[in-house]
Design a protein around this motif. Structure first.
Motif, PDB file in Angstrom:
ATOM      1  N   ALA A 229       0.830  -1.204   0.000  1.00 23.04           N
ATOM      2  CA  ALA A 229       0.000   0.000   0.000  1.00 23.04           C
ATOM      3  C   ALA A 229       0.867   1.259   0.000  1.00 23.04           C
ATOM      4  O   ALA A 229       0.597   2.213  -0.740  1.00 23.04           O
ATOM      5  N   GLY A 230       1.921   1.261   0.817  1.00 26.37           N
ATOM      6  CA  GLY A 230       2.796   2.428   0.876  1.00 26.37           C
ATOM      7  C   GLY A 230       3.493   2.693  -0.442  1.00 26.37           C
ATOM      8  O   GLY A 230       3.545   3.843  -0.915  1.00 26.37           O
ATOM      9  N   SER A 231       4.021   1.653  -1.064  1.00 23.40           N
ATOM     10  CA  SER A 231       4.749   1.837  -2.315  1.00 23.40           C
ATOM     11  C   SER A 231       3.810   2.232  -3.455  1.00 23.40           C
ATOM     12  O   SER A 231       4.148   3.092  -4.285  1.00 23.40           O
ATOM     13  N   ILE A 232       2.611   1.638  -3.496  1.00 26.74           N
ATOM     14  CA  ILE A 232       1.662   1.998  -4.551  1.00 26.74           C
ATOM     15  C   ILE A 232       1.172   3.434  -4.361  1.00 26.74           C
ATOM     16  O   ILE A 232       1.006   4.185  -5.329  1.00 26.74           O
ATOM     17  N   LEU A 233       0.964   3.845  -3.106  1.00 29.74           N
ATOM     18  CA  LEU A 233       0.539   5.215  -2.829  1.00 29.74           C
ATOM     19  C   LEU A 233       1.589   6.218  -3.299  1.00 29.74           C
ATOM     20  O   LEU A 233       1.257   7.270  -3.870  1.00 29.74           O
ATOM     21  N   TYR A 234       2.864   5.894  -3.103  1.00 29.45           N
ATOM     22  CA  TYR A 234       3.931   6.777  -3.581  1.00 29.45           C
ATOM     23  C   TYR A 234       3.856   6.940  -5.099  1.00 29.45           C
ATOM     24  O   TYR A 234       3.992   8.047  -5.631  1.00 29.45           O
ATOM     25  N   VAL A 235       3.641   5.839  -5.795  1.00 29.41           N
ATOM     26  CA  VAL A 235       3.565   5.881  -7.257  1.00 29.41           C
ATOM     27  C   VAL A 235       2.357   6.694  -7.713  1.00 29.41           C
ATOM     28  O   VAL A 235       2.435   7.450  -8.686  1.00 29.41           O
TER      29      VAL A 235
END
Length: 275
Positions: A229-235
């Protein structure tokens, strides 16, 4: 159904991600098409953030209803650490890459050309975004694989097979989300690059299925979902910046909506399996 067959079906569910990856090979898309592809990817990834966080919070939510405060504390802490690592970790990684590029551009003199030849080639911003998306989706798909493996381990084979079908359909849309930044910038990835991105994004479904048949652990699942979730939110934040630069607000809005609806449509199969 044997453990080997379940694992094989889990691999097939993961590798349907390759159905969407060839869209990254589109030749010189028009500015409107590039903006539309970027916006559809945003919609798909926004749905994924919601979907991932919903599944990550479920064990903690159940513990809250039972007043199981130890499980609540461990689940919430694991999710918070996973989110922070996935989101803030990529922010610092991106800043480190930017510093490397800036240091390389400041070099001058006779040795600069030699250093440029010897230095490892850095990826473009679009290629880096595609890699980040693939990594985030891979973490998400590992958790999906755990769900498939856990269902099989608990004897719920019909549920496991339906999850495989649902995740397989869902992963096909995720493949498009991975290559959208490249299509938006008009970059055509090589077939070997698409193969690598597919392995990073889809391969973990196979690994999760393998692990999930022997390990049933909510904390592990929450940790991977939080990272995803954190990495996708950054993208998503990065792609929104790309969308703003296009200036095509109406087109972007409708295509984001389309991406969201695609996410819900493919996820409906998984929900039906759970029912």
């Amino acid at each position: 159904m044997s453990s080997a067959n379940i694992t094989l079906l889990g691999a097939i569910a993961g590798f349907t991600i390759y159905l969407g990856l060839p869209l990254g090979r589109l030749r010189t898309p028009t500015p409107r098409l590039r903006a539309g592809l970027n916006a559809v990817a945003i919609g798909i990834l926004v749905f994924l953030v919601w979907d991932v966080l919903t599944h990550a919070w479920e064990p903690t939510d159940e513990a809250l209803s039972k007043h199981d405060w130890a499980t609540v504390a461990s689940g919430a802490a694991t999710l918070a650490v996973g989110l922070a690592t996935g989101l803030a970790g990529l922010v610092h990684y991106d800043a480190w890459i930017a510093r490397r590029r800036a240091a390389g551009s400041r070099q001058s003199g006779p040795g600069a050309a030699v250093s440029a030849e010897l230095a490892p080639r850095t990826r473009s911003q679009a290629a880096s975004l595609a890699l980040m998306i693939a990594t985030g989706i891979g973490l998400h798909n590992f958790a999906e694989g755990l769900a498939i493996g856990n269902s099989a381990a608990q004897g719920e084979l019909s549920l496991a097979v339906l999850l495989i079908i649902g995740f397989g359909l869902h992963n096909a849309t995720e493949g498009f989300g991975i290559v959208a930044p490249l299509a938006a910038e008009g970059e055509r990835p090589s077939w070997s690059s698409l193969l690598l991105l597919g392995l990073i994004g889809g391969g973990p479904t196979f690994l999760g299925t393998l692990v999930g048949q022997h390990l049933v652990n909510d904390t592990l699942s929450i940790a991977f979902l939080g990272l995803a979730a954190g990495s996708i939110l950054y993208v998503v934040i990065e792609l929104l910046a790309v969308a703003r630069r296009t200036g095509l607000k109406t087109l972007t809005t409708w295509c984001v909506l389309l991406g969201l609806l695609l996410g819900f449509a493919t996820d409906a199969v998984v929900t039906a399996a759970g029912a």
